[in-house]
Scaffold this motif. Structure first.
Motif, PDB file in Angstrom:
ATOM      1  N   LEU A 280     -22.580  13.098 -25.376  1.00  0.00           N
ATOM      2  CA  LEU A 280     -22.428  14.395 -24.727  1.00  0.00           C
ATOM      3  C   LEU A 280     -23.692  14.768 -23.958  1.00  0.00           C
ATOM      4  O   LEU A 280     -23.623  15.288 -22.835  1.00  0.00           O
ATOM      5  CB  LEU A 280     -22.116  15.466 -25.773  1.00  0.00           C
ATOM      6  CG  LEU A 280     -22.025  16.908 -25.272  1.00  0.00           C
ATOM      7  CD1 LEU A 280     -20.924  17.059 -24.243  1.00  0.00           C
ATOM      8  CD2 LEU A 280     -21.804  17.862 -26.440  1.00  0.00           C
ATOM      9  N   LYS A 281     -24.835  14.486 -24.547  1.00  0.00           N
ATOM     10  CA  LYS A 281     -26.099  14.736 -23.862  1.00  0.00           C
ATOM     11  C   LYS A 281     -26.159  13.953 -22.554  1.00  0.00           C
ATOM     12  O   LYS A 281     -26.554  14.481 -21.502  1.00  0.00           O
ATOM     13  CB  LYS A 281     -27.271  14.329 -24.770  1.00  0.00           C
ATOM     14  CG  LYS A 281     -28.626  14.331 -24.090  1.00  0.00           C
ATOM     15  CD  LYS A 281     -29.680  13.708 -24.991  1.00  0.00           C
ATOM     16  CE  LYS A 281     -31.005  13.549 -24.247  1.00  0.00           C
ATOM     17  NZ  LYS A 281     -32.032  12.875 -25.100  1.00  0.00           N
ATOM     18  N   GLU A 282     -25.739  12.692 -22.602  1.00  0.00           N
ATOM     19  CA  GLU A 282     -25.744  11.845 -21.411  1.00  0.00           C
ATOM     20  C   GLU A 282     -24.812  12.397 -20.332  1.00  0.00           C
ATOM     21  O   GLU A 282     -25.166  12.453 -19.147  1.00  0.00           O
ATOM     22  CB  GLU A 282     -25.325  10.435 -21.806  1.00  0.00           C
ATOM     23  CG  GLU A 282     -25.255   9.445 -20.665  1.00  0.00           C
ATOM     24  CD  GLU A 282     -24.725   8.097 -21.110  1.00  0.00           C
ATOM     25  OE1 GLU A 282     -24.070   7.406 -20.295  1.00  0.00           O
ATOM     26  OE2 GLU A 282     -24.944   7.735 -22.288  1.00  0.00           O
ATOM     27  N   VAL A 283     -23.611  12.820 -20.746  1.00  0.00           N
ATOM     28  CA  VAL A 283     -22.640  13.356 -19.789  1.00  0.00           C
ATOM     29  C   VAL A 283     -23.135  14.671 -19.199  1.00  0.00           C
ATOM     30  O   VAL A 283     -23.029  14.901 -17.986  1.00  0.00           O
ATOM     31  CB  VAL A 283     -21.270  13.542 -20.477  1.00  0.00           C
ATOM     32  CG1 VAL A 283     -20.307  14.300 -19.570  1.00  0.00           C
ATOM     33  CG2 VAL A 283     -20.677  12.190 -20.845  1.00  0.00           C
ATOM     34  N   ARG A 284     -23.664  15.529 -20.053  1.00  0.00           N
ATOM     35  CA  ARG A 284     -24.156  16.821 -19.577  1.00  0.00           C
ATOM     36  C   ARG A 284     -25.317  16.634 -18.597  1.00  0.00           C
ATOM     37  O   ARG A 284     -25.382  17.315 -17.557  1.00  0.00           O
ATOM     38  CB  ARG A 284     -24.599  17.660 -20.774  1.00  0.00           C
ATOM     39  CG  ARG A 284     -25.080  19.055 -20.405  1.00  0.00           C
ATOM     40  CD  ARG A 284     -23.985  19.871 -19.734  1.00  0.00           C
ATOM     41  NE  ARG A 284     -24.469  21.150 -19.279  1.00  0.00           N
ATOM     42  CZ  ARG A 284     -24.511  22.237 -20.043  1.00  0.00           C
ATOM     43  NH1 ARG A 284     -24.083  22.178 -21.289  1.00  0.00           N
ATOM     44  NH2 ARG A 284     -24.953  23.370 -19.551  1.00  0.00           N
ATOM     45  N   THR A 285     -26.212  15.717 -18.897  1.00  0.00           N
ATOM     46  CA  THR A 285     -27.317  15.430 -17.976  1.00  0.00           C
ATOM     47  C   THR A 285     -26.792  14.918 -16.644  1.00  0.00           C
ATOM     48  O   THR A 285     -27.279  15.315 -15.571  1.00  0.00           O
ATOM     49  CB  THR A 285     -28.267  14.389 -18.602  1.00  0.00           C
ATOM     50  OG1 THR A 285     -28.797  14.906 -19.826  1.00  0.00           O
ATOM     51  CG2 THR A 285     -29.409  14.070 -17.655  1.00  0.00           C
ATOM     52  N   GLY A 286     -25.770  14.045 -16.694  1.00  0.00           N
ATOM     53  CA  GLY A 286     -25.187  13.528 -15.463  1.00  0.00           C
ATOM     54  C   GLY A 286     -24.543  14.615 -14.629  1.00  0.00           C
ATOM     55  O   GLY A 286     -24.704  14.651 -13.402  1.00  0.00           O
ATOM     56  N   LEU A 287     -23.821  15.540 -15.275  1.00  0.00           N
ATOM     57  CA  LEU A 287     -23.177  16.632 -14.538  1.00  0.00           C
ATOM     58  C   LEU A 287     -24.219  17.575 -13.951  1.00  0.00           C
ATOM     59  O   LEU A 287     -24.069  18.043 -12.805  1.00  0.00           O
ATOM     60  CB  LEU A 287     -22.237  17.389 -15.475  1.00  0.00           C
ATOM     61  CG  LEU A 287     -21.350  18.458 -14.833  1.00  0.00           C
ATOM     62  CD1 LEU A 287     -20.428  17.836 -13.790  1.00  0.00           C
ATOM     63  CD2 LEU A 287     -20.538  19.188 -15.896  1.00  0.00           C
ATOM     64  N   ASP A 288     -25.266  17.860 -14.709  1.00  0.00           N
ATOM     65  CA  ASP A 288     -26.338  18.718 -14.195  1.00  0.00           C
ATOM     66  C   ASP A 288     -27.020  18.080 -12.991  1.00  0.00           C
ATOM     67  O   ASP A 288     -27.368  18.763 -12.009  1.00  0.00           O
ATOM     68  CB  ASP A 288     -27.381  18.978 -15.287  1.00  0.00           C
ATOM     69  CG  ASP A 288     -26.879  19.964 -16.336  1.00  0.00           C
ATOM     70  OD1 ASP A 288     -25.901  20.673 -16.062  1.00  0.00           O
ATOM     71  OD2 ASP A 288     -27.473  20.012 -17.425  1.00  0.00           O
ATOM     72  N   THR A 289     -27.216  16.778 -13.054  1.00  0.00           N
ATOM     73  CA  THR A 289     -27.859  16.067 -11.943  1.00  0.00           C
ATOM     74  C   THR A 289     -26.996  16.141 -10.689  1.00  0.00           C
ATOM     75  O   THR A 289     -27.508  16.341  -9.575  1.00  0.00           O
ATOM     76  CB  THR A 289     -28.105  14.596 -12.324  1.00  0.00           C
ATOM     77  OG1 THR A 289     -28.955  14.550 -13.472  1.00  0.00           O
ATOM     78  CG2 THR A 289     -28.762  13.841 -11.182  1.00  0.00           C
ATOM     79  N   ILE A 290     -25.687  15.981 -10.860  1.00  0.00           N
ATOM     80  CA  ILE A 290     -24.775  16.077  -9.708  1.00  0.00           C
ATOM     81  C   ILE A 290     -24.855  17.466  -9.085  1.00  0.00           C
ATOM     82  O   ILE A 290     -24.956  17.613  -7.859  1.00  0.00           O
ATOM     83  CB  ILE A 290     -23.324  15.765 -10.150  1.00  0.00           C
ATOM     84  CG1 ILE A 290     -23.201  14.292 -10.533  1.00  0.00           C
ATOM     85  CG2 ILE A 290     -22.331  16.121  -9.048  1.00  0.00           C
ATOM     86  CD1 ILE A 290     -21.893  13.939 -11.206  1.00  0.00           C
ATOM     87  N   ALA A 291     -24.826  18.501  -9.926  1.00  0.00           N
ATOM     88  CA  ALA A 291     -24.866  19.874  -9.425  1.00  0.00           C
ATOM     89  C   ALA A 291     -26.183  20.182  -8.717  1.00  0.00           C
ATOM     90  O   ALA A 291     -26.196  20.740  -7.605  1.00  0.00           O
ATOM     91  CB  ALA A 291     -24.649  20.851 -10.581  1.00  0.00           C
ATOM     92  N   SER A 292     -27.300  19.799  -9.336  1.00  0.00           N
ATOM     93  CA  SER A 292     -28.610  20.124  -8.749  1.00  0.00           C
ATOM     94  C   SER A 292     -28.879  19.309  -7.486  1.00  0.00           C
ATOM     95  O   SER A 292     -29.419  19.839  -6.506  1.00  0.00           O
ATOM     96  CB  SER A 292     -29.710  19.878  -9.782  1.00  0.00           C
ATOM     97  OG  SER A 292     -29.747  18.520 -10.187  1.00  0.00           O
ATOM     98  N   THR A 293     -28.483  18.042  -7.485  1.00  0.00           N
ATOM     99  CA  THR A 293     -28.709  17.195  -6.306  1.00  0.00           C
ATOM    100  C   THR A 293     -27.874  17.684  -5.127  1.00  0.00           C
ATOM    101  O   THR A 293     -28.370  17.760  -3.983  1.00  0.00           O
ATOM    102  CB  THR A 293     -28.359  15.733  -6.626  1.00  0.00           C
ATOM    103  OG1 THR A 293     -29.137  15.286  -7.735  1.00  0.00           O
ATOM    104  CG2 THR A 293     -28.627  14.842  -5.421  1.00  0.00           C
TER     105      THR A 293
END
Length: 451
Positions: A280-293
């Motif tokens: 879940l941490k990995e997925v959440r980090t990936g989604l946050d990266t998509i949003a911020s980028t």
């Protein structure tokens, strides 16, 4: 001779009665969880000859040698080990499925694709208010969808943490009860009914505990058991230590301790939840990266262009809280479609209503370079693949655990057919012993009647 027959008959009747009691106990507890079938082991009663005849052996009946619990310690250990692996796999799959649902049901991929599609439609007429409003609406939908996805992931994580907390509580309850069973075992008489019942409780508690964490057991000479988790003592004699869980405030992952000492269990339901939270941490980090980028790229290109009013473009995305844009806090910075900077920036010159779409082309090209739709699709595919892979592992481990239980059950379980046959056998043995005593009495009476 009559006296010998009486003692032989008496011993046989007592042995048959004890065997009948054990058989009745097996039948009564046939469906009791954790009960292990008992068997009576009988032996001959023999005595040596008198003075000068020590080599002579006289058989004097039958006795109960011991009461046996029909359970092999190796098979019990296999049930605990395979059950622990199965529980870990099931807990991990359940958690991963919740994470997968949180992403897929939020519709975040479709929302990102919809935003990109609205920009492509705007390229047909950059001054059309309806098309600009469509871009604004699709951008708002995308940000809200990302917010929902992040909230759903948070809820999935909270659910896993709650279940893990309950598991920790159960471990402490089971370990405290196991410590009490250890104390009672030290006071129980050998081969007594109380001792066999306590041994059943001991083994049942160990099996239940192994569903949460893998346990290493050491059985002592007095039948008590010492338990270690991750190499650290949890239960020793009559003392149980406290098993606890720490939750990371930054990413929601969990770790475990025993009386403050860090432990790393390798199997059990708690480990499955721990692994799911790591994913879940990995997925959440990936989604946050998509949003911020995506937000950073769009905002940068907006700054380099002019909007429909001839003003320099402003940021399209901002955040509602915190210090940086994430999937949870991303939001639309403006509601007016005219603020979309589609034209190139011309300092000191106002190009209100410009049809030059150079900056819109740069915006679409920039979004394509960070590929939010592709990365979102990859993120969803990654978690879906993980779920499918873990399901295969889970099914295999479930089959292994089931086989181990069946093997143990064949040895330790109660067969009502066999017990019914034992009832008849021991009842006939009891009646036969009674008949022996009756014959002895008749013989003795006959001898006394001789004149």
């Amino acid at each position: 001779m009559a006296s010998d027959l009486l003692s032989i008959g008496k011993s046989g009747a007592m042995a048959a009665r004890a065997a009948l009691d054990v058989t009745a106990q097996n039948i009564t507890n046939a469906s009791t969880d954790g009960y292990i079938r008992r068997s009576v082991i009988q032996a001959e009663v023999s005595s040596a000859g008198g003075t000068g005849r020590a080599a002579d052996i006289s058989l004097s009946g039958v006795r109960i040698e011991r009461l046996v619990r029909n359970a092999d310690m190796f098979r019990q250990a296999e049930v605990r080990r395979t059950g622990s692996d199965s529980a870990r796999a099931n807990a991990e799959v359940s958690g991963l499925e919740n994470i997968e649902d949180a992403l897929e049901q939020s519709g975040v991929y479709n929302a990102v694709v919809g935003f990109e599609s609205s920009l492509q439609q705007l390229a047909s007429d950059a001054t059309d208010p309806a098309l600009r409003a469509s871009v604004v609406e699709s951008a708002r939908t995308m940000t809200r969808t990302m917010n929902i996805a992040a909230q759903s992931l948070d809820q999935a994580g909270q659910g896993l943490q709650f279940e893990a907390t309950d598991g920790v509580n159960q471990i402490n309850i089971l370990s405290a009860e196991l410590a009490r069973v250890n104390l009672r075992l030290t006071r129980a008489a050998d081969a007594s009914s109380d001792q066999t019942t306590l041994l059943d409780q001991r083994d049942h508690l160990l099996e239940e505990m192994s569903k949460y964490v893998d346990v290493a057991t050491t059985f002592n000479a007095d039948d008590t058991v010492s338990v270690k988790v991750g190499g650290v003592d949890l239960v020793s004699n009559g003392t149980a230590k406290t098993f606890s869980m720490d939750v990371s405030a930054t990413d929601g992952t969990i770790s475990f301790k025993i009386d403050g000492a860090a432990v790393t269990p390798t199997s059990g339901g708690l480990v499955g939840k721990q692994q799911a939270l790591d994913k879940l941490k990995e997925v959440r980090t990936g989604l946050d990266t998509i949003a911020s980028t995506l937000a950073a790229k769009v905002n940068d290109i907006q700054d380099d262009g002019e909007d429909l009013n001839g003003d320099q473009g402003t940021a399209m995305f901002t955040y509602s809280s915190g210090t940086a844009i994430t999937a949870a806090n991303i939001k639309l910075a403006f509601e007016d479609g005219a603020k979309i900077a589609t034209a190139p920036l011309t300092p000191l010159v106002s190009n209100a209503g410009s049809r030059d779409q150079s900056n819109l082309a740069a915006l679409m090209s920039g979004i394509s370079s960070v590929d939010p739709a592709g990365k979102t699709d990859k993120l969803i595919f990654t978690i879906s693949s993980a779920v499918q892979g873990r399901k295969v592992t889970r099914d295999a481990l479930d089959a292994i655990a089931s086989t181990a239980k069946i093997t143990l059950q064949a040895q330790a379980g109660v067969s009502l057919d066999n017990e019914a046959a034992n009832l008849v056998r021991y009842q006939q043995a009891f009646q036969a012993s009674g008949r022996v005593m009756q014959v002895a009495s008749e013989i003795f009476d006959s001898i006394l009647g001789i004149k």
